[in-house]
Motif scaffolding. Sequence first.
Motif, mmCIF file in Angstrom:
data_model
loop_
_atom_site.group_PDB
_atom_site.id
_atom_site.type_symbol
_atom_site.label_atom_id
_atom_site.label_comp_id
_atom_site.label_asym_id
_atom_site.label_seq_id
_atom_site.Cartn_x
_atom_site.Cartn_y
_atom_site.Cartn_z
ATOM 1 N N LEU A 144 35.614 40.501 38.964
ATOM 2 C CA LEU A 144 36.244 39.775 39.917
ATOM 3 C C LEU A 144 37.547 39.013 39.565
ATOM 4 C CD1 LEU A 144 33.525 38.684 42.449
ATOM 5 C CD2 LEU A 144 35.158 40.623 42.708
ATOM 6 N N ARG A 145 37.366 38.315 38.291
ATOM 7 C CA ARG A 145 38.545 37.823 37.614
ATOM 8 C C ARG A 145 39.617 38.632 37.292
ATOM 9 N NH1 ARG A 145 34.411 34.312 34.987
ATOM 10 N NH2 ARG A 145 34.759 32.067 36.064
ATOM 11 N N ARG B 170 34.757 57.218 40.658
ATOM 12 C CA ARG B 170 35.963 57.130 41.752
ATOM 13 C C ARG B 170 35.884 58.804 42.115
ATOM 14 N NH1 ARG B 170 40.562 55.220 37.195
ATOM 15 N NH2 ARG B 170 38.967 56.907 36.057
ATOM 16 N N PRO B 171 36.036 58.869 43.533
ATOM 17 C CA PRO B 171 36.025 60.222 44.308
ATOM 18 C C PRO B 171 37.099 61.169 43.697
ATOM 19 C CG PRO B 171 36.011 58.418 45.896
ATOM 20 C CD PRO B 171 36.264 57.746 44.385
ATOM 21 N N GLY B 172 36.797 62.328 43.460
ATOM 22 C CA GLY B 172 37.381 63.428 42.926
ATOM 23 C C GLY B 172 37.698 63.277 41.364
ATOM 24 N N GLU B 173 37.247 62.343 40.672
ATOM 25 C CA GLU B 173 37.458 62.006 39.215
ATOM 26 C C GLU B 173 36.145 62.180 38.508
ATOM 27 O OE1 GLU B 173 40.461 59.221 38.008
ATOM 28 O OE2 GLU B 173 40.915 58.937 40.218
ATOM 29 N N ASP B 174 36.206 62.440 37.086
ATOM 30 C CA ASP B 174 35.018 62.318 36.276
ATOM 31 C C ASP B 174 34.592 61.055 36.125
ATOM 32 O OD1 ASP B 174 34.877 65.202 35.963
ATOM 33 O OD2 ASP B 174 36.084 65.145 34.189
ATOM 34 N N GLU B 175 33.417 60.705 36.057
ATOM 35 C CA GLU B 175 32.974 59.412 35.663
ATOM 36 C C GLU B 175 33.412 59.017 34.182
ATOM 37 O OE1 GLU B 175 28.586 59.256 33.786
ATOM 38 O OE2 GLU B 175 28.664 60.048 35.856
ATOM 39 N N VAL B 176 33.759 57.783 34.043
ATOM 40 C CA VAL B 176 34.273 57.253 32.795
ATOM 41 C C VAL B 176 33.402 55.962 32.459
ATOM 42 C CG1 VAL B 176 36.656 58.309 32.910
ATOM 43 C CG2 VAL B 176 36.242 55.977 33.589
ATOM 44 N N VAL B 177 33.511 55.695 31.202
ATOM 45 C CA VAL B 177 32.771 54.540 30.552
ATOM 46 C C VAL B 177 34.014 53.595 30.357
ATOM 47 C CG1 VAL B 177 31.502 53.203 28.884
ATOM 48 C CG2 VAL B 177 30.848 55.495 29.650
ATOM 49 N N VAL B 178 33.845 52.416 30.985
ATOM 50 C CA VAL B 178 35.061 51.283 30.839
ATOM 51 C C VAL B 178 34.609 50.008 30.340
ATOM 52 C CG1 VAL B 178 34.792 50.602 33.186
ATOM 53 C CG2 VAL B 178 37.086 50.384 32.069
ATOM 54 N N GLN B 179 35.229 49.302 29.412
ATOM 55 C CA GLN B 179 35.014 47.857 29.184
ATOM 56 C C GLN B 179 35.713 46.878 30.029
ATOM 57 O OE1 GLN B 179 32.514 46.920 26.975
ATOM 58 N NE2 GLN B 179 33.122 44.826 27.542
ATOM 59 N N ILE B 180 35.097 46.106 30.733
ATOM 60 C CA ILE B 180 35.925 45.368 31.963
ATOM 61 C C ILE B 180 36.817 44.358 30.843
ATOM 62 C CG2 ILE B 180 35.967 43.433 33.661
ATOM 63 C CD1 ILE B 180 35.190 46.716 34.352
ATOM 64 N N ALA B 181 37.969 44.123 31.168
ATOM 65 C CA ALA B 181 38.686 43.213 30.320
ATOM 66 C C ALA B 181 37.923 41.655 30.675
ATOM 67 C CB ALA B 181 40.046 43.440 30.771
ATOM 68 N N TRP B 182 38.469 40.999 29.778
ATOM 69 C CA TRP B 182 37.973 39.434 29.964
ATOM 70 C C TRP B 182 39.226 38.536 30.316
ATOM 71 C CZ3 TRP B 182 33.589 36.731 30.803
ATOM 72 C CH2 TRP B 182 33.766 35.486 30.252
ATOM 73 N N GLU C 112 34.409 43.050 23.538
ATOM 74 C CA GLU C 112 35.332 42.162 24.382
ATOM 75 C C GLU C 112 36.680 42.615 24.233
ATOM 76 O OE1 GLU C 112 36.505 37.438 24.241
ATOM 77 O OE2 GLU C 112 34.257 37.946 24.329
ATOM 78 N N VAL C 113 37.441 42.761 25.463
ATOM 79 C CA VAL C 113 38.787 43.033 25.551
ATOM 80 C C VAL C 113 39.651 42.082 26.023
ATOM 81 C CG1 VAL C 113 40.534 44.761 25.791
ATOM 82 C CG2 VAL C 113 38.193 45.514 25.192
ATOM 83 N N PRO C 114 40.552 41.297 25.517
ATOM 84 C CA PRO C 114 41.256 40.248 26.153
ATOM 85 C C PRO C 114 42.088 41.016 27.330
ATOM 86 C CG PRO C 114 41.526 40.098 24.091
ATOM 87 C CD PRO C 114 41.036 41.237 24.066
ATOM 88 N N TYR C 115 42.277 40.533 28.694
ATOM 89 C CA TYR C 115 42.926 40.712 29.749
ATOM 90 C C TYR C 115 44.283 41.231 29.388
ATOM 91 C CZ TYR C 115 45.550 40.832 33.963
ATOM 92 O OH TYR C 115 46.454 41.293 35.113
ATOM 93 N N ARG C 116 44.938 39.946 28.554
ATOM 94 C CA ARG C 116 46.424 40.058 28.352
ATOM 95 C C ARG C 116 46.890 41.185 27.489
ATOM 96 N NH1 ARG C 116 48.940 37.166 32.271
ATOM 97 N NH2 ARG C 116 47.451 35.171 32.532
#
Length: 740
Positions: free
Chosen positions: A559-560, A726-738, A510-514
């Motif tokens: 979406l948030r 994303r087109p033209g970029e390597d795939e990445v693993v991301v943790q969506i912020a909360w 979990e990563v806080p959006y702020r």
Amino acid sequence: MIDRLRTLLLSLMWTHSPKDLNIALIRTGDHTAFLGLEDAPHVVLDASTRAWDARRRGASSAAEQLARELSRRRFLLAHADLPDARAYQRAVREVAELPPMPTAVIAIHRFGDALGDEPALAEPLLAAMEEGERLGIHVLLQAHGLAGVRRPEFVQRCALRIVQWTVEAESSRLAMGTDEAARLPETVPGAGFLVADGAAEVRFTAWGPGKDDWQPLIEKMVEDAPVQTAQWVPPLSTPITLGDVLGELAASEERGLSATGFAGAAEVPIGLVDVPEEGRTKLLTVPVGGPKGNIVVSGNAGSGRAYAICSAMLAMALTRTPRELQFYGLSVAGGPSKVHFLRELPHLGCTATSGDLVLARAIVDDIEYLIRQRTGRRRSGADDPEDEFGVVYLIIEGWPGLAAITDLVPRIRVVAESGPACGVHLFISCEKHEELPDWLLAGATELELRSRDPGVGADGAHSYRVALPWLQGVEETHQPRLAKGADLARRIAAAWPWPPAPEPEVLPKEVPYRAGRGTSKNIALGPVRRQDEWAELDLARTRHVLCLGEPGSGKTALLRVVLEEIVRLHPSGDAVVVLVDPKRSMIGEAGAQNMRYLAMPHEFEAVAEEVVAELQRRTRRSAAEDEGGPFAGRRIFFLINDYEMAHGSRHLFDVLEPFVAEDIGFHLVVTRNSINSRNALEQGLLQRMLASGCASLVLSGEERDGELLPGVWSVPRPPGRAVLLRPGEDEVVVQIAWAS
């Protein structure tokens, strides 16, 4: 009859030095057959043809040992360019450097039973009888009778026969051509006939010492000739350790604990190979990297696969520093990981088990990334490696277990096929090579363990034994298996004063959006693995976003964050947001400035028509002005949560399709349940979004849904964890912020 064989052998021993005469004793399971003769200094082999007895005594089969000695003698004659054993023995007396080749006598107790116990003995025994004169070998066969012997060719090759009283006349006729042996008196011990080809038989009465007379004679021989001759026992008959093959170790601040004779060698020894045709052994080696750097070890349960992997890892670690070599383990087949015993080895970054597939995928992701980086630099002609890794090995314990994780298989194939060219390799274990796909075996170094004796295998005609993964001592101890290997790993770690192999980064759950809100002009989603920055969506390049995931995977959280970022990027209200939320999971966002919150189907249709009208107007104006630059007006963000529910059977949002490819300030952000989504991705609005080059995120999903997008599979992931394309970029693993 056995008394005559023992008497003959004892007479040969008394009249010949152990340097000139070797005797091989081959018996069935009867331990009293030779009455202590096996202790005599002339005896180079005491073998049993009973398999259980040979296994109990830790010996190789009589056939293997006899075949090896035949090969050794043939090699010595050929190497010395001499015709036979007599000429060779003369040369030995004149040229001390030549290896010895004493005359050998092979004595077989109850040879008919011996051949029945060990059929493989027939071939080398027959060869010894046929080549005996040239190789300096004589064969003594003992049997109680010949009537039941199924291999008459052995009897026919005996030019000299000793025949004593026989029960059946047939045995007498088979042995000497007459019934005379059957007529011998049973009451006269030692009576018999000496029969030689082309000569009349000679009757005799032989001396037979009693048991009390026997032992003093043998003890006297041992006393007079205390030096035992070389044994025929193959060198692979007993276990060996890494200390037996690596030699001297030394510790230094620069290299830590190292095998001084093999530091930096292209190949490292992990055992011994028997070379019977030359009468010697050579080192069993495996490459450290290079074109054949992929390694496969196979064998049934108990064959020593785990020992082989750990021995190879420790041998490599004693010839490379943790800067030069790194290991990463995948043990996802269930059961305890054997590689985990070496967890303190500074070369071992980490090991992922079946209970931590997130770490397993992170390991593979990092290795794939390393291959891409090194491949790109190599193609650009860059010499500097520019990374913190050396030769990298991905160790897979139990291929069938990994093969069941469908999303990892194509990625492992990338490592197998593209990795060796840039220093990244596989080390795989399995029960049978047939379990592996061809692309795993192509160009790999193979170790096949097919013996009941752990660590013993064969490569063509040559047998080998893999060393135990510690330095010395093969006796049984009370320590758990591989505990000595763990001790050696700790010793290597203690001698290395610098940082160990890097561990893969695992994103927080979990990563806080702020915590990551910044000043970027793009939409920030959350932190990216291996990078000190957040993943961003550049709407100038990718106008739309599609997110797939099962319920609870983090679609609403995405979406948030997007809503928070729209407010950040458009504080003055120069953007309109339409939020379609049929499950009302985002009802708390209703009432926000410049937002239309929709939860009812009739609202969806009405607002969609309004938006379409505005988009048509913009399209016409864009065509009329034809300025060619990016759209500079008010942005429309159309967010659809749970698309499969909002779209429904009426296909309410298909009216938006014509505007997906237009640069008119229109942006779609759509989330959909990934379960059973394959058909939906191939039609309608979603298909048009993918075709236009939208950004895509794949969150957690069910494995049965397979490959959702090219190269991205539906697999369980932590909530909010996504693969971003994303087109033209390597795939990445991301943790969506909360964004609470």
